[in-house]
Design an enzyme around this catalytic site. Structure first.
Site, mmCIF file in Angstrom:
data_model
loop_
_atom_site.group_PDB
_atom_site.id
_atom_site.type_symbol
_atom_site.label_atom_id
_atom_site.label_comp_id
_atom_site.label_asym_id
_atom_site.label_seq_id
_atom_site.Cartn_x
_atom_site.Cartn_y
_atom_site.Cartn_z
ATOM 1 N N GLU A 34 4.047 4.118 -2.649
ATOM 2 C CA GLU A 34 4.589 3.083 -1.769
ATOM 3 C C GLU A 34 6.117 3.076 -1.705
ATOM 4 O O GLU A 34 6.764 2.100 -2.119
ATOM 5 C CB GLU A 34 4.085 1.701 -2.212
ATOM 6 C CG GLU A 34 2.575 1.584 -2.253
ATOM 7 C CD GLU A 34 2.081 0.197 -2.667
ATOM 8 O OE1 GLU A 34 2.904 -0.633 -3.062
ATOM 9 O OE2 GLU A 34 0.863 -0.040 -2.583
ATOM 10 N N GLU A 59 -5.411 2.812 -3.170
ATOM 11 C CA GLU A 59 -5.472 1.429 -3.663
ATOM 12 C C GLU A 59 -6.146 0.552 -2.629
ATOM 13 O O GLU A 59 -5.842 0.638 -1.438
ATOM 14 C CB GLU A 59 -4.070 0.841 -3.908
ATOM 15 C CG GLU A 59 -3.373 1.357 -5.123
ATOM 16 C CD GLU A 59 -1.996 0.731 -5.325
ATOM 17 O OE1 GLU A 59 -1.760 -0.413 -4.882
ATOM 18 O OE2 GLU A 59 -1.149 1.420 -5.913
HETATM 19 O O1 IFM Z 1 0.152 -4.108 -8.076
HETATM 20 C C1 IFM Z 1 0.546 -3.483 -6.899
HETATM 21 C C2 IFM Z 1 0.720 -2.002 -7.105
HETATM 22 O O2 IFM Z 1 1.643 -1.721 -8.114
HETATM 23 C C3 IFM Z 1 1.207 -1.335 -5.846
HETATM 24 N N1 IFM Z 1 0.382 -1.685 -4.725
HETATM 25 C C4 IFM Z 1 0.055 -3.070 -4.522
HETATM 26 C C5 IFM Z 1 -0.476 -3.682 -5.798
HETATM 27 C C6 IFM Z 1 -0.828 -5.156 -5.587
HETATM 28 O O3 IFM Z 1 0.283 -5.860 -5.183
#
Ligand code: IFM
Length: 447
Positions: free
Chosen positions: A171, A354
């Protein structure tokens, strides 16, 4: 709990990878052990008012000491893969020097994962920049991109093909925009121009590191993980709202994906906000656009946008389901996003690296009932299946997160785990959603 896997289900494919994900700073703790140096997140946590309750990463889930039992727990879930990140401050606590103790920690972890038959998916950078680099400008300094390539070289030499898949960054939008543009994340700077310059240097770092990673781990896959929130106009019949939503996507999606896929940045940014445009040197975009083996996509929610006086404005709709983060639950936007990207770009294979939600879980009589999370997963897995049916080349899905952990500016206040963590005792308890996942994975394999 019973799951249906019709003949047509893409999840019957044995090569479709199911995993759980974490990140170093969020779970490891031991932030002063074995020569680890200070990271920008240690500094940010120590700055009053930046993190809820003044929480920090000094203990977190104590995974640095409990890693072995945590890996056993991952095996018990029955997943195919585990996505983790490497703490750069453990590997290079002093500039230009490699800390063999830091490397050994991750070597042990990867060896054990392979012994357990769990594929390691490694992210090299999940936001924990060594503070000594931030002191020289961090991601605003072009030199940091070269420092990252050095770190990536060292790490991929050390772990080589023992790792199934390497991502350079998690990200970059969050590192650049939350860190340097909006000030919500470390290092806490607030300037639009900074955000776009940091984003360019992060992408450049990806491009500089990639050839080194390929040389060191020729059998592994190499890629990057981006997070996307598709934007919907508040009024789909209002041209100003449509344009505002489009501009939101130009910044949040295309600013990151277009250079990787097409070696250009979106012109809409230059036209509408010329002052945001970063310094880009000749050859940078060609480096950034070198082919990748996979694209990791993180999805949590969508944006609803209206045209405001000073640009796109986020609208909070009433009467929609939300998570404990206040994020709207919208699985339909997930499949639309994947299909839209597939139509717009010539994408490599995709992994959902994710997806998940925070809820206000509590331990009652030894149980954590998180029905909303079970439903969330069910509906988002259905959305993934829809996208696959529509031709999107999706190869895997990772739940965020394995266990409750340090949720950045929200500290330990928000719980994203399949596994509940009692921070006082460091006891781990499978939530209902962990059992749900376990059952899902068993039935998928016909166990
Ligand atoms: O916890 C975070 C992660 O580190 C990166 N993506 C989003 C998740 C939830 O906010």
């Amino acid at each position: 709990m019973s799951f249906d896997f019709p003949e047509s289900s893409p999840f019957r494919r044995s090569d479709f990878v199911f995993g759980v994900a974490t990140a170093a700073f969020q779970i490891e703790g031991a932030n002063q052990e074995d020569q680890r140096c200070e990271s920008i997140w240690d500094r940010f946590c120590a700055t009053p008012g930046k993190v809820v309750n003044g929480d920090d990463g000094s203990i977190a889930c104590d995974h640095y000491h409990r890693w072995e039992q945590d890996l056993e727990m991952i095996a018990e879930l029955g997943v195919d893969a585990y996505r983790l990140s490497i703490a750069w401050p453990r590997i290079m606590p002093v500039e230009g020097q490699v800390n063999s103790t830091g490397i050994a920690f991750y070597q042990r972890l990867i060896t054990k994962l392979n012994e357990l038959g769990i594929k390691p998916f490694v992210t090299l950078y999940h936001w924990d920049l060594p503070q000594y680099l931030e002191d020289r400008g961090g991601w605003l300094n072009r030199e940091t991109a070269y420092k990252f390539a050095e770190f990536a070289d060292i790490m991929t030499k050390a772990l080589g093909d023992q790792v199934t898949s390497y991502a350079t960054f998690n990200e970059p939008l969050c590192s650049a925009f939350l860190g340097y543009r909006f000030g919500d994340h470390a290092p806490g700077l607030k300037d639009d121009k900074f955000g776009f310059q940091a984003a360019h240097h992060l992408l450049l770092a990806h491009g500089l590191a990639l050839p080194k990673m390929r040389a060191n781990a020729p059998k592994a896959d190499h890629g990057i993980v981006l997070n996307f929130a598709p934007a919907y106009p508040l009024d789909p019949n209002n041209q100003a709202d449509i344009d505002a939503a489009d501009f939101d996507e130009q910044q949040g999606i295309h600013w990151f994906l277009q250079p990787l896929m097409e070696a250009t940045y979106p012109e809409a940014i230059r036209q509408q906000q010329p002052l945001w445009w970063p310094t880009i040197l000749p050859g940078d975009l060609e480096l950034i656009a070198a082919p990748i083996d996979f694209l990791g996509i993180n999805y949590y929610t969508r944006h609803v946008i209206k045209a405001g006086e000073h640009g796109p404005e986020h609208v909070r709709l009433e009467g929609v389901e939300r998570t404990d983060m206040g994020w709207e639950v919208c699985p339909e936007a997930f499949s639309h996003l994947l299909i839209k990207l597939h139509q717009r770009y010539d994408l490599p294979p995709i992994f959902i690296t994710e997806n998940g939600m925070a809820s206000a879980d509590s331990l009652q009589d030894g149980e954590v009932v998180d029905q909303q999370r079970c439903d969330y997963y069910q509906r988002h897995l259905d959305a993934v299946a829809v996208a696959i049916e529509q031709g999107v080349d999706l190869r895997g899905y990772f739940a965020w997160s394995l266990m409750d952990n340090f949720e950045w500016a929200y500290g330990y206040d928000k719980r994203f785990g399949l596994v509940y963590v009692d921070y006082a005792s460091q006891q781990r308890v499978f939530k209902q959603s962990a059992k749900y996942f376990q059952q899902f994975l068993k039935q998928r394999k016909g166990i």
